[in-house]
Structure formats: structure tokens, C-alpha cells
Design a protein around this motif. Structure first.
Motif, PDB file in Angstrom:
ATOM      1  N   VAL A 120       0.860  -1.182   0.000  1.00 27.10           N
ATOM      2  CA  VAL A 120       0.000   0.000   0.000  1.00 27.10           C
ATOM      3  C   VAL A 120       0.899   1.235   0.000  1.00 27.10           C
ATOM      4  O   VAL A 120       1.775   1.365   0.849  1.00 27.10           O
ATOM      5  CB  VAL A 120      -0.907   0.006   1.236  1.00 27.10           C
ATOM      6  N   PRO A 147      -3.959   1.551  -3.198  1.00 31.74           N
ATOM      7  CA  PRO A 147      -4.047   0.214  -2.600  1.00 31.74           C
ATOM      8  C   PRO A 147      -3.164  -0.781  -3.336  1.00 31.74           C
ATOM      9  O   PRO A 147      -2.663  -0.518  -4.421  1.00 31.74           O
ATOM     10  CB  PRO A 147      -5.527  -0.133  -2.752  1.00 31.74           C
ATOM     11  N   HIS A 178      -6.741  -4.960  -4.890  1.00 26.07           N
ATOM     12  CA  HIS A 178      -7.525  -4.602  -3.714  1.00 26.07           C
ATOM     13  C   HIS A 178      -8.514  -3.499  -4.069  1.00 26.07           C
ATOM     14  O   HIS A 178      -8.111  -2.453  -4.575  1.00 26.07           O
ATOM     15  CB  HIS A 178      -6.611  -4.125  -2.581  1.00 26.07           C
ATOM     16  N   VAL A 202     -10.628   0.035   0.776  1.00 25.70           N
ATOM     17  CA  VAL A 202      -9.667   0.949   1.395  1.00 25.70           C
ATOM     18  C   VAL A 202     -10.215   1.463   2.718  1.00 25.70           C
ATOM     19  O   VAL A 202     -11.408   1.738   2.840  1.00 25.70           O
ATOM     20  CB  VAL A 202      -9.359   2.127   0.447  1.00 25.70           C
ATOM     21  N   SER A 237      -5.570  -1.527   2.784  1.00 24.82           N
ATOM     22  CA  SER A 237      -6.401  -2.052   1.703  1.00 24.82           C
ATOM     23  C   SER A 237      -6.545  -3.550   1.841  1.00 24.82           C
ATOM     24  O   SER A 237      -5.726  -4.223   2.472  1.00 24.82           O
ATOM     25  CB  SER A 237      -5.810  -1.693   0.329  1.00 24.82           C
TER      26      SER A 237
END
Lengths: 116, 113
Positions: free
Chosen positions: B4, B25, B29, B32, B94
């Protein structure tokens, strides 16, 4: 409302000695419990989690934690610490077993200092 | 697979200015989460977003704070008219789904002078 208490703000341990970091929680339902580590200037890394089954949970980096429902505790342990374990440790309780970060409640953290 | 990514890592703003914090993210993903860490405090949940949707903003202050996660690009946490009390570390996490492990970024440390 859920809450997490980490009674020790700072803990100093000699390298090679054993470690126990305390965590007490308050949660209305079955708790999902987590320990995270934050090294200086870094993000949080998940060490281990508990949501059911065996009350002794093994994590990464040689850490383990034991869930004790009667004491509402989830203490983190390591048999022999290394200088690289110096960091901030956070206990958290959450609503989802997978470790999803929605609605996690964190304790204030315990700062671990390792003495040579 | 990069983790991330949050930027900037450090942000200094004068009182009354706007702060924009970005979070990219991990690949794959679509969920968040934003958390705030005040000095000597644990992380406090602020908001949970999926692409183009706010799922839970129960931890967001009612005024001056907003968050978005557009279809393309990073998630943005926006703080308007910053005050000294907004000085904190802001963390983004995330995950690929709601009930799956979340990964945290390194945080943005906001200082309001």
C-alpha cells in the motif's frame, strides 16, 4: 462499545530474554483479536490473529498469543527477543474474522525497547 | 507486488490550508480504510470505502473531512481548513474483500503549523 487496553506504555527487555505484552479487551460478542507491529517509520504489519479454535495462536517472527476468555485477555509472547523486535506493538479487536480493517479498535500501543 | 503506497510521507500545512493525502491500494484490492493516529494514541478508524462508494464513515469528523475512492486512481483523504488538532499520522489500509486481511501503508504524517 468495544475497547482495548494495553496497560504497559513502555517495556524494556534484554536481548535473549522472554517477552509478554498484555492486552485486555471489552467486546459484546465473540471477539476477533489481532496483534500488529509498527517499526519506526513503517506501516503496521499483522503478527497474528484469533477468531476461533485453539486459544494459543502462532504468528510470524516467532510470536504467539493466548486468548483467555475468562480474563478478557490476549497477551502476546515471545520466548527470546532479538534487537530487531524493538518496535511499537498494537492489540486490536475487530468485527470480522478475516482481519478486515473495517471497524478495528486499537489499543494505545506498547513501546518495546531491547537492551543489549 | 508493491504494498500500500501513501504519499506524501510527510506533509506540513499552515492553519486554514487544505491537506490532501493519497493512498494507492495493493494491486487487486478494491477496499480501502483510513485510520488516524494522534500522538500517544492508538489508531482510530475513520472511513471505509470501496471503489466509488463510501461504506462506513462513522469515524469521520462531521466537518472539514472527506474521502473518496474513484474508479481510477488513488483514494484521497481531504482535510479542509486544517487546524493544529489535525496534526497526526494518517494510515491507509487495503484489502481484496471486506472479510479478508488488510495491509497497511507507511502513513502520512501531517503537521499543522
Amino acid at each position: 462499545a468495544q475497547s482495548v487496553t494495553q496497560p504497559d506504555i513502555h517495556i524494556t527487555v534484554s536481548e535473549g530474554a522472554s517477552l509478554e505484552l498484555r492486552c485486555n479487551y471489552s467486546y459484546g460478542a465473540t471477539p476477533y483479536l489481532f496483534w500488529y507491529v509498527q517499526s519506526p517509520g513503517q506501516g503496521l504489519q499483522l503478527l497474528l490473529k484469533y477468531f476461533s479454535g485453539d486459544t494459543l495462536v502462532q504468528g510470524i517472527k516467532g510470536f504467539e498469543a493466548e486468548f483467555k476468555r475468562s480474563q478478557s485477555s490476549f497477551n502476546l509472547r515471545k520466548p527470546s527477543v532479538h534487537w530487531s523486535d524493538a518496535a511499537e506493538y498494537f492489540c486490536a479487536v475487530g468485527a470480522s474474522s478475516g482481519g478486515g480493517a473495517d471497524g478495528l479498535t486499537f489499543g494505545k500501543g506498547t513501546h518495546l525497547i531491547i537492551q543489549p | 507486488n508493491a504494498g500500500v503506497m501513501q504519499n506524501p510521507r510527510h506533509l506540513v500545512r499552515r492553519r486554514g490550508q487544505e491537506a490532501r493525502l493519497r493512498c494507492s491500494p495493493m494491486k487487486g484490492h478494491s477496499h480501502v480504510y483510513w485510520y488516524r493516529q494522534l500522538p500517544e494514541e492508538g489508531l482510530k478508524f475513520m472511513v471505509y470505502l470501496q471503489k466509488e462508494n463510501i461504506i462506513d464513515e462513522s469515524g469521520m469528523p462531521k466537518e472539514r473531512f472527506s474521502a473518496e475512492f474513484p474508479k481510477e486512481g488513488p483514494s484521497i483523504l481531504r482535510i479542509q481548513q486544517v487546524v493544529r488538532g489535525d496534526s497526526a499520522a494518517y494510515f491507509c489500509a487495503s484489502s481484496p474483500g471486506r472479510n479478508t486481511e488488510a495491509f497497511f501503508g507507511q502513513g502520512t504524517r501531517l503537521t499543522v503549523v
